[in-house]
Design a protein around this motif. Structure first.
Motif, short mmCIF file in Angstrom:
data_model
loop_
_atom_site.label_atom_id
_atom_site.label_comp_id
_atom_site.label_asym_id
_atom_site.label_seq_id
_atom_site.Cartn_x
_atom_site.Cartn_y
_atom_site.Cartn_z
N ILE A 142 0.87 -1.19 0.00
CA ILE A 142 0.00 0.00 0.00
C ILE A 142 0.91 1.25 0.00
O ILE A 142 0.75 2.16 -0.81
CB ILE A 142 -0.97 0.00 1.20
N GLY A 143 1.89 1.27 0.90
CA GLY A 143 2.81 2.42 0.98
C GLY A 143 3.59 2.60 -0.31
O GLY A 143 3.66 3.71 -0.86
N LYS A 150 12.72 1.09 4.59
CA LYS A 150 13.14 0.33 5.77
C LYS A 150 14.42 -0.46 5.52
O LYS A 150 14.63 -0.96 4.41
CB LYS A 150 12.06 -0.70 6.12
N ASP A 151 15.19 -0.60 6.58
CA ASP A 151 16.43 -1.37 6.47
C ASP A 151 16.15 -2.87 6.63
O ASP A 151 16.62 -3.52 7.55
CB ASP A 151 17.42 -0.88 7.55
N VAL A 152 15.27 -3.37 5.80
CA VAL A 152 15.02 -4.82 5.77
C VAL A 152 14.94 -5.14 4.30
O VAL A 152 13.86 -5.25 3.74
CB VAL A 152 13.67 -5.18 6.45
N TYR A 153 16.12 -5.26 3.68
CA TYR A 153 16.17 -5.30 2.22
C TYR A 153 15.19 -6.30 1.62
O TYR A 153 14.47 -6.00 0.66
CB TYR A 153 17.60 -5.61 1.75
N HIS A 154 15.13 -7.47 2.21
CA HIS A 154 14.28 -8.55 1.72
C HIS A 154 12.82 -8.07 1.55
O HIS A 154 12.16 -8.33 0.56
CB HIS A 154 14.41 -9.67 2.74
N PHE A 155 12.34 -7.33 2.57
CA PHE A 155 11.03 -6.68 2.46
C PHE A 155 11.26 -5.25 2.00
O PHE A 155 11.94 -4.50 2.70
CB PHE A 155 10.33 -6.61 3.82
N HIS A 156 10.70 -4.86 0.89
CA HIS A 156 10.89 -3.48 0.45
C HIS A 156 9.67 -2.67 0.87
O HIS A 156 8.58 -2.80 0.28
CB HIS A 156 11.09 -3.44 -1.07
N GLY A 157 9.84 -1.85 1.90
CA GLY A 157 8.72 -1.05 2.37
C GLY A 157 9.24 0.22 3.00
O GLY A 157 10.44 0.38 3.23
N LEU A 158 8.32 1.16 3.27
CA LEU A 158 8.73 2.46 3.80
C LEU A 158 8.68 2.49 5.32
O LEU A 158 7.87 1.79 5.93
CB LEU A 158 7.80 3.54 3.24
N GLU A 159 9.55 3.33 5.90
CA GLU A 159 9.50 3.57 7.35
C GLU A 159 8.23 4.34 7.69
O GLU A 159 7.54 4.05 8.64
CB GLU A 159 10.67 4.47 7.79
N ARG A 160 7.99 5.40 6.91
CA ARG A 160 6.79 6.21 7.08
C ARG A 160 6.47 6.92 5.77
O ARG A 160 7.36 7.05 4.91
CB ARG A 160 6.93 7.21 8.23
N SER A 201 2.89 1.63 -3.31
CA SER A 201 2.04 2.03 -4.44
C SER A 201 1.70 3.51 -4.36
O SER A 201 1.78 4.22 -5.37
CB SER A 201 0.72 1.25 -4.44
N VAL A 202 1.31 3.98 -3.16
CA VAL A 202 0.94 5.39 -3.03
C VAL A 202 2.15 6.25 -3.40
O VAL A 202 2.04 7.24 -4.14
CB VAL A 202 0.43 5.69 -1.60
N ARG A 203 3.31 5.86 -2.94
CA ARG A 203 4.51 6.63 -3.25
C ARG A 203 4.76 6.69 -4.76
O ARG A 203 4.96 7.76 -5.33
CB ARG A 203 5.72 6.00 -2.55
N VAL A 204 4.73 5.54 -5.40
CA VAL A 204 5.09 5.52 -6.83
C VAL A 204 4.03 6.27 -7.65
O VAL A 204 4.36 6.96 -8.62
CB VAL A 204 5.34 4.06 -7.31
N ILE A 205 2.79 6.19 -7.23
CA ILE A 205 1.72 6.91 -7.95
C ILE A 205 1.94 8.43 -7.81
O ILE A 205 1.88 9.17 -8.79
CB ILE A 205 0.33 6.49 -7.42
N LEU A 206 2.24 8.87 -6.57
CA LEU A 206 2.45 10.31 -6.36
C LEU A 206 3.70 10.79 -7.09
O LEU A 206 3.71 11.88 -7.66
CB LEU A 206 2.54 10.61 -4.86
N GLU A 207 4.74 9.98 -7.08
CA GLU A 207 5.99 10.40 -7.74
C GLU A 207 5.86 10.43 -9.26
O GLU A 207 6.61 11.12 -9.94
CB GLU A 207 7.14 9.48 -7.33
#
Ligand code: HEM
Length: 415
Positions: free
Chosen positions: A266-267, A400-410, A269-275
């Motif tokens: 969800i995070g 986030k510093d969890v490369y395997h999972f690519h997601g945002l901190e906030r 997608s929202v980021r890439v859509i806005l960018e």
């Protein structure tokens, strides 16, 4: 030839790559590294990880389906034979919870368990959840709309997937925050260079999580409800039922796999859509356009990047020889950017109609929750952009510093 970023060293002759998986310059924007790998060395030996990695779409797709590779090997070989260390006592609870995870077993055990779980899962008619998902998204937006700003992960993305999977399983909404904590600790085990503290937290959470699920199983045995857990308890296939240990492992994997990746997506997608600077109203103008947009976000910013396999026999792939017991890694997110399959692969094009993305995997371990994750994304993203048409980012999001999972901190947004 594109210049390589300074933190990436590629030797195409030996096909070896040096790259620190915990360097923010890498995990903050892995796509440009994947583009360089496609250009110079799509199959490579990652020196720091001491393993071969595949990024080519056809290789990743074929390896996911190749039965000479498996997610598990201890069903055909002993630890001694493979030179693997003995299980560690401080991870006993984690190992037990993983023992019957669909992701940790291979046929015939996997076939039996997946058939039983699938029966219970499919019978929940995922599509029927659409109004409930929509209502939850609308209510959450009602809660922050007037403020004019929000941190989207905590106010929205974190809540929807866990609430939906927990409701499906039959866990009350108020346990949600506790489930999030257990799950965050648990996935700490998949981090590169995890610490002993990470391991202890994962083990403790695995024990608490399992104890909680056992109580729930006992309750449902006495008084079955209209939920997935009751269904799993009573689902029968060829005279077989799920054992308590299988029920615990399955519930935990559904809860973990069932929300972590979707939250990130969800995070992302929202980021890439806005960018992208494109108009969300066009992207979500109807069901087909929405589905294509969601698939394009899954392609270009997948939430889970790497999956591993054991070589179950001696085998050669793309000129690399593997011996039984070797591990290989498949970078799904990189396969989604293969220039042989996708034109301008780094460009977000919501109307793209090329190869299917590999973000949910392929073959026997293909994501069992894909229909639910897709439904959630297809339902909540259009609602968010319809309700808040002037949505914009107010801070540069950190990955986030969890490369395997690519997601945002906030993800700080205003409108
Ligand atoms: C955007 C969200 C999601 C993504 C990108 C995703 C991705 C994946 C991938 C790539 C695999 C295959 C792993 C492999 O082959 O090694 C997988 C397996 C799995 N996923 Fe998902 N997943 C998502 C959401 C979900 C949800 C919502 C659920 C549960 C309701 C779920 C449950 C599972 C389970 C149980 C498996 C193991 C299946 C098996 O091994 O037979 N996932 N997922």
């Amino acid at each position: 030839m594109t210049a390589l970023p300074p933190f990436l060293r590629i030797d195409p002759t030996s096909r070896s790559v040096s790259l620190d998986g915990r360097d923010p310059a890498f995990y903050g924007d892995p796509n440009r590294v994947y583009a360089a790998l496609h250009e110079h060395c799509p199959t490579f030996y990652w020196e720091e990880q001491k393993q071969w990695f595949f990024t080519g779409y056809d290789h990743v797709n074929a390896l996911l389906r190749d039965r000479r590779f498996g997610r598990q090997i201890l069903h055909i070989a002993s630890r001694e034979e493979l030179g693997l260390p003995e299980p560690q006592p401080h991870l006993a609870n984690f190992d037990l919870a993983e023992r019957y995870s669909l992701l940790e077993i291979e046929p015939p055990e996997h076939t039996r368990l997946r058939t039983l779980v699938n029966r219970a899962f499919v019978s929940r008619h995922i599509e029927r959840l659409r109004p409930e998902i929509a209502e939850l998204a609308e209510t959450l937006i009602d809660g922050f709309e007037k403020e004019g700003r929000t941190e989207l992960l905590s106010s929205f993305a974190d809540i929807i997937p866990v609430t939906m999977i927990a409701r499906m399983i039959g866990i009350p909404d108020e346990i949600g925050p506790q489930l999030l904590k257990w799950s965050h600790d648990y996935v700490g085990m998949y981090m590169f260079k995890r610490t002993r503290e990470d391991e202890l937290a994962a083990d403790r959470s695995a024990r608490e999580f399992a104890d909680y699920v056992k109580t729930l199983i006992a309750e449902r045995r006495k008084a079955p409800q209209e939920d997935l857990l009751s269904h799993m308890i009573h689902t029968e296939h060829k005279g077989q039922y799920l054992s308590d240990e299988e029920l615990v492992s399955t519930t935990i994997v559904l809860l973990n796999a069932g929300h972590e990746a979707t939250v990130h997506q969800i995070g992302n997608s929202v980021r890439v859509i806005l960018e992208s600077g494109l108009r969300p109203a066009d992207m979500f103008r109807d069901e087909t356009a929405t589905e294509r947009t969601v698939e394009e976000t899954l392609r270009i910013c997948a939430p889970v990047h790497i999956f591993q396999r054991w070589a179950l026999e001696d085998v050669e792939v793309d000129g690399v020889s593997f011996t039984r017991g070797d591990k290989v890694s498949l970078i799904l997110a990189a396969a989604n950017l293969d220039p042989k399959k996708f034109s301008d692969p780094l460009v977000f094009r919501p109307d793209r109609q090329e190869a299917a993305n590999l973000s949910f995997g392929a073959g026997i371990h293909f994501c069992i929750g894909a229909p639910l994750a897709r439904l959630e994304l297809n339902t909540v993203l259009p609602i968010l952009f319809r309700r808040l048409p002037c949505l914009r980012m107010v801070a540069m999001p950190r990955v986030k510093d969890v490369y395997h999972f690519h997601g945002l901190e906030r993800l700080d947004l205003a409108w």
